[in-house]
Write an enzyme that holds these catalytic residues in place. Sequence first.
Site, PDB file in Angstrom:
ATOM      1  N   HIS A  64       0.855  -1.185   0.000  1.00 37.53           N
ATOM      2  CA  HIS A  64       0.000   0.000   0.000  1.00 37.53           C
ATOM      3  C   HIS A  64       0.890   1.233   0.000  1.00 37.53           C
ATOM      4  O   HIS A  64       2.086   1.124   0.223  1.00 37.53           O
ATOM      5  CB  HIS A  64      -0.957  -0.008   1.196  1.00 37.53           C
ATOM      6  CG  HIS A  64      -0.271  -0.143   2.521  1.00 37.53           C
ATOM      7  ND1 HIS A  64       0.251  -1.353   2.958  1.00 37.53           N
ATOM      8  CD2 HIS A  64       0.003   0.758   3.484  1.00 37.53           C
ATOM      9  CE1 HIS A  64       0.800  -1.166   4.160  1.00 37.53           C
ATOM     10  NE2 HIS A  64       0.664   0.106   4.492  1.00 37.53           N
ATOM     11  N   GLY A  65       0.301   2.374  -0.256  1.00 37.08           N
ATOM     12  CA  GLY A  65       1.083   3.605  -0.367  1.00 37.08           C
ATOM     13  C   GLY A  65       1.502   4.178   0.972  1.00 37.08           C
ATOM     14  O   GLY A  65       1.054   3.741   2.028  1.00 37.08           O
TER      15      GLY A  65
END
Length: 145
Positions: A64-65
Amino acid sequence: MTKQMLTENNIELHQSFETKEQAVRQVGQILLDNGYIKETYINKMLEREALVSTYMGNYLAIPHGTEDAKTEVIETGLSVVTVPDGIDFGDGNEVRVLIGIASQKDEHLEILSQIAIICSEVENVEKLVNASKAAEVIDLLQEVN
């Protein structure tokens, strides 16, 4: 109207990758192709991976970011990629299931919690790896959707 977080279009089964970076890029590409993120989010996923591995144990990684990447998210979504032969995520950690997450707010915390519960049993991870249809993955992760 919001779209579903996880659809058959967001799932790729029986993939193989040479590097962790390729695998992370692929889960990001699925999110991009299905309209959940802007292209720049993929770089934020790689940035996050460089800071702290998203390896969770039981052959699972949840790319995920970074925290500042929320502005790159158009709509909350998930992508799933299975890698039956595994991929080295460093430190001897082998990953066979990658679940990419993009979320606008703190929605990802609840999603992560649900995935962690489901994947805390290695049997469930094996079912994901061995799935022959995307619908099987959705059934296993239905509590997340």
